[in-house]
Write a protein that holds these residues in place. Structure first.
Motif, PDB file in Angstrom:
ATOM      1  N   SER A 272      35.117  57.869  32.580  1.00 45.40           N
ATOM      2  CA  SER A 272      35.112  58.830  31.480  1.00 45.40           C
ATOM      3  C   SER A 272      36.235  58.556  30.485  1.00 45.40           C
ATOM      4  CB  SER A 272      35.236  60.253  32.025  1.00 45.40           C
ATOM      5  OG  SER A 272      36.487  60.434  32.684  1.00 45.40           O
ATOM      6  N   SER A 273      37.212  57.714  30.879  1.00 47.08           N
ATOM      7  CA  SER A 273      38.345  57.415  29.998  1.00 47.08           C
ATOM      8  C   SER A 273      38.423  55.952  29.575  1.00 47.08           C
ATOM      9  CB  SER A 273      39.665  57.798  30.690  1.00 47.08           C
ATOM     10  OG  SER A 273      39.681  59.164  31.032  1.00 47.08           O
ATOM     11  N   TRP A 274      37.912  55.037  30.387  1.00 46.71           N
ATOM     12  CA  TRP A 274      37.970  53.612  30.070  1.00 46.71           C
ATOM     13  C   TRP A 274      36.655  52.936  30.486  1.00 46.71           C
ATOM     14  CZ3 TRP A 274      42.050  56.045  32.575  1.00 46.71           C
ATOM     15  CH2 TRP A 274      43.266  56.087  31.886  1.00 46.71           C
ATOM     16  N   PRO A 275      36.315  51.843  29.814  1.00 52.41           N
ATOM     17  CA  PRO A 275      35.231  51.006  30.345  1.00 52.41           C
ATOM     18  C   PRO A 275      35.682  50.413  31.681  1.00 52.41           C
ATOM     19  CG  PRO A 275      35.766  50.411  28.069  1.00 52.41           C
ATOM     20  CD  PRO A 275      36.850  51.328  28.542  1.00 52.41           C
ATOM     21  N   VAL A 276      34.816  50.442  32.673  1.00 52.78           N
ATOM     22  CA  VAL A 276      35.163  49.943  34.003  1.00 52.78           C
ATOM     23  C   VAL A 276      34.181  48.846  34.389  1.00 52.78           C
ATOM     24  CG1 VAL A 276      35.389  50.516  36.451  1.00 52.78           C
ATOM     25  CG2 VAL A 276      36.201  52.131  34.729  1.00 52.78           C
ATOM     26  N   ASN A 277      34.699  47.716  34.803  1.00 51.56           N
ATOM     27  CA  ASN A 277      33.866  46.584  35.210  1.00 51.56           C
ATOM     28  C   ASN A 277      34.209  46.200  36.643  1.00 51.56           C
ATOM     29  OD1 ASN A 277      32.206  44.153  35.080  1.00 51.56           O
ATOM     30  ND2 ASN A 277      34.145  43.037  34.905  1.00 51.56           N
ATOM     31  N   THR A 278      33.204  46.207  37.510  1.00 45.99           N
ATOM     32  CA  THR A 278      33.405  45.782  38.898  1.00 45.99           C
ATOM     33  C   THR A 278      33.260  44.270  38.963  1.00 45.99           C
ATOM     34  OG1 THR A 278      32.537  47.871  39.740  1.00 45.99           O
ATOM     35  CG2 THR A 278      32.602  46.007  41.266  1.00 45.99           C
ATOM     36  N   LEU A 279      34.313  43.606  39.389  1.00 47.33           N
ATOM     37  CA  LEU A 279      34.319  42.140  39.399  1.00 47.33           C
ATOM     38  C   LEU A 279      33.344  41.599  40.438  1.00 47.33           C
ATOM     39  CD1 LEU A 279      38.182  41.643  39.157  1.00 47.33           C
ATOM     40  CD2 LEU A 279      36.504  41.157  37.364  1.00 47.33           C
ATOM     41  N   THR A 280      32.646  40.561  40.061  1.00 49.45           N
ATOM     42  CA  THR A 280      31.657  39.958  40.957  1.00 49.45           C
ATOM     43  C   THR A 280      32.216  38.772  41.721  1.00 49.45           C
ATOM     44  OG1 THR A 280      30.840  38.562  39.165  1.00 49.45           O
ATOM     45  CG2 THR A 280      29.747  40.689  39.496  1.00 49.45           C
ATOM     46  N   GLN A 281      33.463  38.409  41.436  1.00 51.60           N
ATOM     47  CA  GLN A 281      34.066  37.287  42.144  1.00 51.60           C
ATOM     48  C   GLN A 281      34.179  37.611  43.633  1.00 51.60           C
ATOM     49  OE1 GLN A 281      37.052  37.681  38.898  1.00 51.60           O
ATOM     50  NE2 GLN A 281      37.623  35.612  39.569  1.00 51.60           N
ATOM     51  N   ASN A 282      33.909  36.611  44.451  1.00 51.39           N
ATOM     52  CA  ASN A 282      33.936  36.790  45.901  1.00 51.39           C
ATOM     53  C   ASN A 282      35.173  36.097  46.466  1.00 51.39           C
ATOM     54  OD1 ASN A 282      33.217  37.399  48.514  1.00 51.39           O
ATOM     55  ND2 ASN A 282      31.813  35.668  48.716  1.00 51.39           N
ATOM     56  N   PHE A 283      36.188  36.876  46.760  1.00 50.90           N
ATOM     57  CA  PHE A 283      37.426  36.311  47.284  1.00 50.90           C
ATOM     58  C   PHE A 283      37.420  36.386  48.803  1.00 50.90           C
ATOM     59  CE2 PHE A 283      38.716  37.825  43.043  1.00 50.90           C
ATOM     60  CZ  PHE A 283      39.203  36.642  42.516  1.00 50.90           C
ATOM     61  N   PRO A 284      37.751  35.287  49.490  1.00 45.05           N
ATOM     62  CA  PRO A 284      37.821  35.324  50.955  1.00 45.05           C
ATOM     63  C   PRO A 284      39.041  36.119  51.417  1.00 45.05           C
ATOM     64  CG  PRO A 284      38.598  33.210  50.154  1.00 45.05           C
ATOM     65  CD  PRO A 284      38.089  33.957  48.945  1.00 45.05           C
ATOM     66  N   GLU A 285      38.991  36.584  52.660  1.00 45.31           N
ATOM     67  CA  GLU A 285      40.109  37.348  53.205  1.00 45.31           C
ATOM     68  C   GLU A 285      41.249  36.450  53.647  1.00 45.31           C
ATOM     69  OE1 GLU A 285      38.004  39.491  56.173  1.00 45.31           O
ATOM     70  OE2 GLU A 285      37.275  41.027  54.784  1.00 45.31           O
ATOM     71  N   LEU A 286      41.018  35.135  53.623  1.00 50.69           N
ATOM     72  CA  LEU A 286      42.052  34.163  53.923  1.00 50.69           C
ATOM     73  C   LEU A 286      42.599  33.604  52.612  1.00 50.69           C
ATOM     74  CD1 LEU A 286      43.261  32.661  56.500  1.00 50.69           C
ATOM     75  CD2 LEU A 286      41.767  30.768  55.843  1.00 50.69           C
ATOM     76  N   VAL A 287      43.900  33.509  52.487  1.00 48.09           N
ATOM     77  CA  VAL A 287      44.508  32.917  51.300  1.00 48.09           C
ATOM     78  C   VAL A 287      45.271  31.683  51.715  1.00 48.09           C
ATOM     79  CG1 VAL A 287      44.627  35.059  49.992  1.00 48.09           C
ATOM     80  CG2 VAL A 287      46.527  34.435  51.477  1.00 48.09           C
ATOM     81  N   CYS A 288      45.343  30.754  50.786  1.00 46.35           N
ATOM     82  CA  CYS A 288      45.986  29.484  51.038  1.00 46.35           C
ATOM     83  C   CYS A 288      46.936  29.206  49.883  1.00 46.35           C
ATOM     84  CB  CYS A 288      44.937  28.377  51.149  1.00 46.35           C
ATOM     85  SG  CYS A 288      45.590  26.710  50.950  1.00 46.35           S
ATOM     86  N   CYS A 289      48.210  29.082  50.187  1.00 47.95           N
ATOM     87  CA  CYS A 289      49.173  28.731  49.142  1.00 47.95           C
ATOM     88  C   CYS A 289      50.461  28.295  49.804  1.00 47.95           C
ATOM     89  CB  CYS A 289      49.417  29.895  48.200  1.00 47.95           C
ATOM     90  SG  CYS A 289      50.024  31.374  48.992  1.00 47.95           S
ATOM     91  N   PRO A 290      51.293  27.546  49.079  1.00 50.04           N
ATOM     92  CA  PRO A 290      52.582  27.144  49.651  1.00 50.04           C
ATOM     93  C   PRO A 290      53.419  28.348  50.034  1.00 50.04           C
ATOM     94  CG  PRO A 290      52.099  25.898  47.661  1.00 50.04           C
ATOM     95  CD  PRO A 290      51.072  26.982  47.752  1.00 50.04           C
ATOM     96  N   SER A 291      54.267  28.185  51.013  1.00 53.66           N
ATOM     97  CA  SER A 291      55.091  29.283  51.501  1.00 53.66           C
ATOM     98  C   SER A 291      55.909  29.919  50.392  1.00 53.66           C
ATOM     99  CB  SER A 291      56.032  28.791  52.596  1.00 53.66           C
ATOM    100  OG  SER A 291      55.288  28.200  53.637  1.00 53.66           O
ATOM    101  N   ASP A 292      56.461  29.080  49.493  1.00 54.26           N
ATOM    102  CA  ASP A 292      57.312  29.635  48.457  1.00 54.26           C
ATOM    103  C   ASP A 292      56.529  30.465  47.451  1.00 54.26           C
ATOM    104  OD1 ASP A 292      55.930  27.542  47.429  1.00 54.26           O
ATOM    105  OD2 ASP A 292      57.647  26.535  46.499  1.00 54.26           O
TER     106      ASP A 292
END
Length: 594
Positions: A272-292
């Protein structure tokens, strides 16, 4: 306010029997209740009425012969010398299942104490479990004070009561309802059997306790899962204590889970206050990145400490990225680590750089996040998080507008908002039970520095919000496998939540051990508790600590409170769980049990 609810009226004995076709009555004296039940019931019943005495003994009681004749004339079955503690062994009951089993004012006989009557109840409930249909009920009427529940007025001291809930738990039954036993509803009913005589009990202010089957506890196991990251498929093992939290589909489109209901209503209000868009991107529950990189997220985005993160080890890696000849940004480096996502904010860069992302719109993403936390009544190792991200015009003071909108929606449910004393660009969502369960903030975004917009983010713990909105006293109810939980939220109109396991028993056990302060990780200890007890421990409190003045090692003593909000939890089960905990601690932790 999200949801308005209407009161629920609890019915009496006849209306709570759920129209049973087969009713078994045990411990009948003069059979007057069986006869009165047939006369007063609006449903078509087939009654099997039994007593412990022989036929000759029963007929000595006043009115017994007339009541038996009436029952037989109505097509009911009357049996004598039936022991209610071994029902399935009786030749006329063997192989027969009942919708409802009724035992009014049980008593061990003569002048017996509470221990003998508790033993009678345990054996009776265990016997019932063998002849009770799925979805069936066990009705036990007790004199006021005997049951040992808050429904008794006055309530006896626990050790001086029959502890009916704990006794039923030994047979996997939970107390579903309790309400006054009204003998006036059953014309002709005359209570007998007081001290094995043709005398009545004091049934005034008596209570009828209705028990149903409980969903059983299952031992957590390690679960192997796959996650697609860039060009690779990662096979990893989920920690055993998290096995009940994955693959539950609470947020699926057809779900009626309270977490989904709260999210939908919140987004409807925001639209009612802003346009809202539900993202369709499918992110896995596992993330991978360097420790830092996760360290960089630390204080600003995700967590206050790396020790809070569930780090996992890859078992197998398949795909192009797993081969040595593949190089580039998608190829994991030597210091890459895998973790279960501690917040949806780890995906922020991908979200704002995606083609779907546009300024002036609130973009939403929700999913499961994981955090190593101590066992407590208010925090869980996994919860559903709602992320709102928007590049909004700076001249409209978007953070202030979001703050005002959310405060209007959530303050009726006990949510308060507090500006961070060290950062005016950050506002925390708090409740009496859980501080900082959500946050609003401005974040720096070089992509939008010259576009007169501010990047606003909102994160909310949907699980905790659902407990506030629907009045759920324990967050573990959200994860209950009992179908009665979800069935309640599929009903229209939605009524106040009525717990299906009343007055669950609580058990306290201490555990003490020696440990090395430099190597002991308390969160590992809490993870072992969750695994060994299948989540049956409600709270863990450190009650004593001693450090040896010369040896350097320390002794810790913790008090564990076992209590289940939705399942039968018996004293014998808790003893077995505590033994299993000690064994698992010896295997997984570098401690010496005392």
């Amino acid at each position: 306010m999200f949801f308005s609810c209407f009161g629920v009226v609890v019915g009496d004995l006849q209306s709570t029997m759920c129209s049973p076709r087969e009713v078994l009555l045990v411990g009948e004296g003069n059979f007057s209740f069986s006869a009165a039940l047939l006369e007063s019931s609006m449903e078509e019943l087939h009654v099997t009425s039994t007593c412990l005495q022989s036929e000759d003994e029963a007929l000595r009681m006043h009115g017994t012969q007339e009541n038996i004749q009436h029952l037989r004339d109505c097509g009911s079955t009357v049996l004598f010398e039936v022991d209610c503690t071994c029902l399935s062994e009786h030749e006329d009951l063997h192989g027969h299942l009942f919708d409802c089993i009724i035992f009014n004012f049980p008593h061990f006989g003569r002048k017996s104490g509470v221990k003998k009557n508790r033993g009678l109840l345990v054996k009776f409930f265990q016997s019932c479990a063998k002849v009770l249909k799925d979805g069936g009920e066990v009705h036990v009427a007790l004199c006021n004070g005997q049951g040992g529940t808050p429904a008794d007025n006055p309530m006896r001291e626990w050790h001086n009561s029959w502890q009916v809930v704990a006794m039923a738990a030994e047979a996997g039954l939970v107390l579903n309802e309790v309400h006054p036993f009204d003998p006036t509803k059953y014309q002709g009913y005359k209570c007998t059997g007081y001290r094995s005589q043709d005398k009545g009990f004091h049934v005034e202010n008596g209570l009828n306790h209705i028990f149903t089957r409980s969903y059983p506890y299952t031992t957590p196991v390690n679960v192997k899962m796959e996650a697609a990251l860039a060009k690779e498929t990662i096979l990893f093992e989920l920690p055993a204590e998290l096995s009940e939290y994955v693959n539950r589909s609470f947020l699926d489109s057809q779900s009626c889970h309270p977490v989904k209901l709260v999210q939908e209503q919140l987004l409807r209000e925001l639209k009612s206050s802003w346009p809202v868009n539900t993202l369709t991107q499918n992110f896995p529950e596992l993330v991978c990145c360097p420790s830092d990189q996760l360290c960089a997220f630390g204080t600003d985005l995700v967590t206050t400490s790396q020790t809070d993160i569930y780090w996992v080890r890859s078992l197998e890696t398949h795909g192009q990225g797993s081969h040595e000849e593949v190089e580039g940004d998608d190829h994991p480096s030597a210091n890459t680590r895998y973790a279960l996502q501690p917040s949806l904010l780890v995906h922020l860069s991908e979200i704002i750089n995606h083609e779907e992302f546009s300024p002036g719109t609130l973009h939403t993403l929700s999913g499961l996040v994981f955090r190593r936390t101590p066992v407590s009544p208010n925090t869980s190792p996994a919860h559903h998080q709602l992320l709102l991200v928007g590049a909004l015009p700076s001249d409209s003071e978007p953070l202030k507008c979001l703050h005002g909108c959310l405060e209007t929606l959530l303050s009726p449910h006990g949510v308060s908002f507090r500006e961070d004393p060290e950062d005016s660009n950050k506002v925390w969502l708090n409740s009496d039970k859980l501080p900082k369960f959500g946050r609003l903030a401005y974040l720096s975004a070089p992509e939008y520095e010259f576009h007169s917009v501010r990047l606003c983010v909102v994160t909310i713990d949907l699980d905790h919000l659902a407990t506030l909105v629907f009045g759920l006293f324990d967050w573990r109810l959200l994860w209950s496998p009992d179908p009665r939980f979800l069935r309640h939220f599929s009903s229209k109109p939605l009524e106040p939540f009525a717990i299906f396991s009343l007055y669950p028993s609580s058990y306290s056990h201490d555990i003490s051990f020696w440990m090395e302060p430099d190597s002991f990780d308390e969160l590992d200890f809490h993870a072992v508790i969750r695994q060994a007890t299948a989540g049956a421990v409600k709270d863990v409190v450190l009650v004593d600590r001693f450090r040896h003045p010369h040896m350097g090692h320390a002794s810790l003593c913790y008090r564990l409170t076992y209590q289940s909000p939705d399942r039968a939890l018996s004293h014998s089960q808790v003893k077995d769980m505590h033994v299993a905990l000690r064994k698992l601690m010896a295997q997984k932790l570098r401690v010496t049990l005392r």
